[in-house]
Design an enzyme around this catalytic site. Sequence first.
Site, PDB file in Angstrom:
ATOM      1  N   ASP A  20      43.063  31.227  94.463  1.00 46.18           N
ATOM      2  CA  ASP A  20      43.770  30.509  95.884  1.00 46.18           C
ATOM      3  C   ASP A  20      45.170  30.625  95.655  1.00 46.18           C
ATOM      4  O   ASP A  20      45.860  30.889  96.732  1.00 46.18           O
ATOM      5  CB  ASP A  20      43.067  29.147  95.786  1.00 46.18           C
ATOM      6  N   ASP A  70      70.070  34.101  96.679  1.00 47.41           N
ATOM      7  CA  ASP A  70      69.077  34.510  97.334  1.00 47.41           C
ATOM      8  C   ASP A  70      68.866  36.014  97.591  1.00 47.41           C
ATOM      9  O   ASP A  70      70.042  36.412  98.285  1.00 47.41           O
ATOM     10  CB  ASP A  70      68.756  33.791  98.903  1.00 47.41           C
ATOM     11  N   HIS A  86      65.285  34.962  93.657  1.00 47.04           N
ATOM     12  CA  HIS A  86      64.248  35.042  94.703  1.00 47.04           C
ATOM     13  C   HIS A  86      64.181  36.646  95.219  1.00 47.04           C
ATOM     14  O   HIS A  86      64.633  36.877  96.125  1.00 47.04           O
ATOM     15  CB  HIS A  86      64.762  34.472  96.044  1.00 47.04           C
ATOM     16  N   GLY A 116      64.764  34.634 108.083  1.00 47.98           N
ATOM     17  CA  GLY A 116      65.515  33.323 107.833  1.00 47.98           C
ATOM     18  C   GLY A 116      66.481  33.764 106.622  1.00 47.98           C
ATOM     19  O   GLY A 116      67.074  32.861 105.788  1.00 47.98           O
ATOM     20  N   HIS A 117      66.491  34.905 106.220  1.00 44.62           N
ATOM     21  CA  HIS A 117      67.195  35.281 104.834  1.00 44.62           C
ATOM     22  C   HIS A 117      68.376  36.084 105.168  1.00 44.62           C
ATOM     23  O   HIS A 117      68.597  36.829 105.976  1.00 44.62           O
ATOM     24  CB  HIS A 117      66.507  36.045 103.731  1.00 44.62           C
ATOM     25  N   ASP A 135      56.666  28.180  99.049  1.00 46.72           N
ATOM     26  CA  ASP A 135      57.265  28.845  97.845  1.00 46.72           C
ATOM     27  C   ASP A 135      58.240  28.125  97.217  1.00 46.72           C
ATOM     28  O   ASP A 135      58.706  28.439  96.190  1.00 46.72           O
ATOM     29  CB  ASP A 135      57.358  30.259  97.994  1.00 46.72           C
ATOM     30  N   HIS A 136      58.545  26.779  97.754  1.00 46.55           N
ATOM     31  CA  HIS A 136      59.388  25.953  96.866  1.00 46.55           C
ATOM     32  C   HIS A 136      59.206  24.526  96.660  1.00 46.55           C
ATOM     33  O   HIS A 136      59.599  23.866  95.960  1.00 46.55           O
ATOM     34  CB  HIS A 136      60.752  25.802  97.778  1.00 46.55           C
ATOM     35  N   HIS A 150      68.192  28.120 107.450  1.00 44.08           N
ATOM     36  CA  HIS A 150      67.002  28.680 107.124  1.00 44.08           C
ATOM     37  C   HIS A 150      66.194  28.785 108.216  1.00 44.08           C
ATOM     38  O   HIS A 150      66.322  28.292 109.161  1.00 44.08           O
ATOM     39  CB  HIS A 150      66.688  28.481 105.608  1.00 44.08           C
ATOM     40  N   HIS A 184      61.386  37.494 117.091  1.00 43.59           N
ATOM     41  CA  HIS A 184      61.727  37.031 115.735  1.00 43.59           C
ATOM     42  C   HIS A 184      62.755  37.504 114.871  1.00 43.59           C
ATOM     43  O   HIS A 184      63.433  38.572 115.141  1.00 43.59           O
ATOM     44  CB  HIS A 184      60.321  37.542 114.728  1.00 43.59           C
ATOM     45  N   ASP A 186      42.111  27.896  91.124  1.00 45.64           N
ATOM     46  CA  ASP A 186      40.935  28.518  91.822  1.00 45.64           C
ATOM     47  C   ASP A 186      40.008  27.313  91.994  1.00 45.64           C
ATOM     48  O   ASP A 186      39.491  26.738  91.180  1.00 45.64           O
ATOM     49  CB  ASP A 186      40.228  29.477  90.832  1.00 45.64           C
TER      50      ASP A 186
END
Lengths: 553, 553
Positions: free
Chosen positions: B49, B193, B388, B365-366, B76-77, B139, B362, B441
């Site tokens: 998962d 980043d 990153h 954000g980077h 992811d943070h 961001h 779109h 999992d």
Amino acid sequence: MNQKQNLQIIPLGGLGEIGKNMTVFRYGDDIIVLDSGLAFPEDDLLGIDLVIPDITYLVENKDKVRAVVLTHGHEDHIGSLSYLLRQMNVPVYGSRLTLGLVEGRLKENNVTNCNLIPVNAGDQFTIGKLMVGFIRVSHSIPDAMAIYIKTPIGTVVHTGDFKIDQTPVDGKLMDIHKFAELGDHGVLVLLSDSTNAMRPGFTESEKTVGVALDEEFRAAKGRIIMATFASNVLRVQQAINSALKYGRKVAVLGRSMVNVVSIATDLGYLEVPEGTLIDAEEINRYPANRLLIVTTGSQGEPMAGLSRMATSNHRTVAIYPEDTVLISANPIPGNEKSVGKTIDSLLRLGAHVVYERSSGIHVSGHASREEVKLILNLVRPKFFIPVHGEYRMLKHHGKIAETLGIPNENIFIGENGNVFEFTAETGRMAGKVASGRIFVDGLGVGDVGNIVIRDRQQLSKEGVLIVVITLDKQNGHILSGPDLVSRGFVYIRESEALMHEAQNRVRQALEKFENGKVTDWATIKSQVRESLSKYLYEKTGRRPMILPIIMEV
Amino acid sequence: MNQKQNLQIIPLGGLGEIGKNMTVFRYGDDIIVLDSGLAFPEDDLLGIDLVIPDITYLVENKDKVRAVVLTHGHEDHIGSLSYLLRQMNVPVYGSRLTLGLVEGRLKENNVTNCNLIPVNAGDQFTIGKLMVGFIRVSHSIPDAMAIYIKTPIGTVVHTGDFKIDQTPVDGKLMDIHKFAELGDHGVLVLLSDSTNAMRPGFTESEKTVGVALDEEFRAAKGRIIMATFASNVLRVQQAINSALKYGRKVAVLGRSMVNVVSIATDLGYLEVPEGTLIDAEEINRYPANRLLIVTTGSQGEPMAGLSRMATSNHRTVAIYPEDTVLISANPIPGNEKSVGKTIDSLLRLGAHVVYERSSGIHVSGHASREEVKLILNLVRPKFFIPVHGEYRMLKHHGKIAETLGIPNENIFIGENGNVFEFTAETGRMAGKVASGRIFVDGLGVGDVGNIVIRDRQQLSKEGVLIVVITLDKQNGHILSGPDLVSRGFVYIRESEALMHEAQNRVRQALEKFENGKVTDWATIKSQVRESLSKYLYEKTGRRPMILPIIMEV
């Protein structure tokens, strides 16, 4: 009496997808099949090796199938031919290179006694009541052709895969005149490649790749390792030309690369002066700056040449910091991750890796928006069927046709199996025939269906837990077990307590029956499955496939 | 005596990968952890998962960990924070929105009694011997922050995820001055980043999306359905602004979208005038041109809002031909196929779908190349660690730094677990600590390892064949079986002959033993496995997992 028939066009593959291209043309009792491709399975088709079109319709009309005509030698156009020819013995028309590649495939699949008829661009054949002609186009493999079919009610043109390369590497310009001539005489239906129809502008000429490659050769200090599609013979030719220019020997590695280079050289599509090629074993005899290695693996395929080198698993080639690696390909959608991994591994080994689109060492083989417009304007068809593309690409291609003046009602965005039926004046969707995906898994063709795939999906995510019990036939007492065996669920050695308690749960579930003497196995099994499933989900949050097996003695 | 210590920087996640970001800063006995993210599993991690960083190093140095500081609220943070906090009770610093999102996650994971300390951009805290400060950056989520740490031997700056948006939607400009000020006073190490460092130019402002969205709203005749990342609060704000302008009510659908909108509204990050939002059930009470539906599924995730609508599986929303669907996101690498499928399904239902990069709905954000250069030039660090990003991105970012004058030997391209050690004058790689991927999992954290994954991989491709035999304990005679059960291998009903012959092969293999009275089960099992495997491969070209199970009574 010469009754005019309807023309039916039935795509059996290539609509709503990239791959397994196959289009059926039927006029009266004459059927012509254009291409017989395969597709590579999507990620959820676990364990499937290849996907081929369902050809039930052709098998049912076997006696009417007059020929298979091939546009070019890519797998998505010839890859299912051996499966088709096993079902019916029909002549196959294609260019010499296409047939050369076909022969190899047929041999591998033990299909013999085929009637392969080589054709040249410009040729025209009478097949049944139909006239079939071949037109040269540009593509990322030599000798690609569009095909036209003249029927008593009108002419159909199918572009195959194409781009319009104004400066082809082999000097063989696409026969734009023929498209113009057909358009002049009137075309009833055009079917055209949609792969890049959403991409603005014109696709660059293959020759620009030669210039970019040459620049890399000029700058490289150590070995050059180039990965590309094996079938892109003219790409390989250009690399070899640069190698010759800068005094490098060429080693060809990777099964499919070796195979295509050998066929293409034999048939005269690839010119390699004697003394240029060296064997893999000889690589270490030459200084680094005297070497070009051409190989496969441009898509990050784990078993291919470049991927093996990147993971230090190649039999003969290790990667060194002075190496220049040219990845002369773009990732096919779905392969971005694996290509990225290959690049990262090569960079970690210190190689100089050239791979970005902006580097110019790859161009597409498919027509961009302005090219598909040009073909539409040259051919001026009455009806238009965008082919070779996922639905949004077909749709987009259809919209382009509309902006060029083809009425919306004459543009057919369809699905595989649709029957498009035409008279000299009218066109319509007229029902469906059987169509779909046939899975090839190992030696089995079509024996893996949805149930097996669904089981594989469950097994892949949660694993399996097997519960075996031996019961006394007389009194239903447990003689042995319950024994539990699991794979892909938990690591049993570290989950003894869990397994122990699971055994208890099974025993408890069985106790009820033993007293009540239920001998209905289905009930016992579902009871065991249910109580185990509940327990394991509580404890682990997972739902392994539970297989209760009861033995009676 | 105030002995100067070395500064150690140890990335435990986010190097050589996109995701599960975590960086450890250690000075003497003070450890500060920056971010605690998760990653989504790659395709070959079947059934997994989530993937979280291995924090063995932190657990072993538990007594020294002073704080976790969070840069922003993306998974992811922050996604592995609950796993970390189960191992140690440390204060967590973050912006209000970040902590709002963290609280939800912690609750879901039953982690209580946490010390969450809200901070504002500009704040500075003394933690152990260190001074930790927070800097506003732009961001794709509000309230993102870069972090600096002042140590006795020098200052470290970590950008977190960022872009330089000169016209932020909320008017809160990135604190470029602070980066300049830190640079002026001298920065020992910068970590920055790398996600978009390979992309040329500047990343467009989020405001340009507002303009493009507004244009779509102006043109739309029917309903508007917009899918985007739930956490992109200002994107949602801009869509709501356009909805208000054109007199549309807004329905928010999808668990994570509802969740974030509710948190962001409560905390004042999202301004929604009363009477704007309607419930899912009310949708049908409004005319199509009075509706905006904001939902999840911009990545083609099968269970998310838009994907369910596209496959006609959504509880409340069906797609109609007049609908305009705005996919306000780019596919994350690996998701291209599933996003393409969603688009195709929506188009088949007749919707107008806006999705191409060129549509302007779109932006990333980077930071792109020119932005990362600007930060490098402002901060002027002595040492540089690109973070990153996958390896090629880090490498590229390193090369950029070199072109800006940072000496190659002061740029560290590393891997997770590397220890980067600094004095006021020097920097070097100083060994490794435990690091890697821990699999989650279901409820299990780390209990699925390589063996289980390998089993799942085999099961997923070839399925399983179970062979059960009951033997007489006394004389080794077969009392029952061999019984064969298969799943994911072949569909047994259609393969009776194969299974029948397979049973014979097992019997033959057993006969040898019965006569010779071998009671060594391991030998029997391997014999059964071998003879079956050989037979099945000959017949099917497949290698299912074969599990012989012997019961004795």
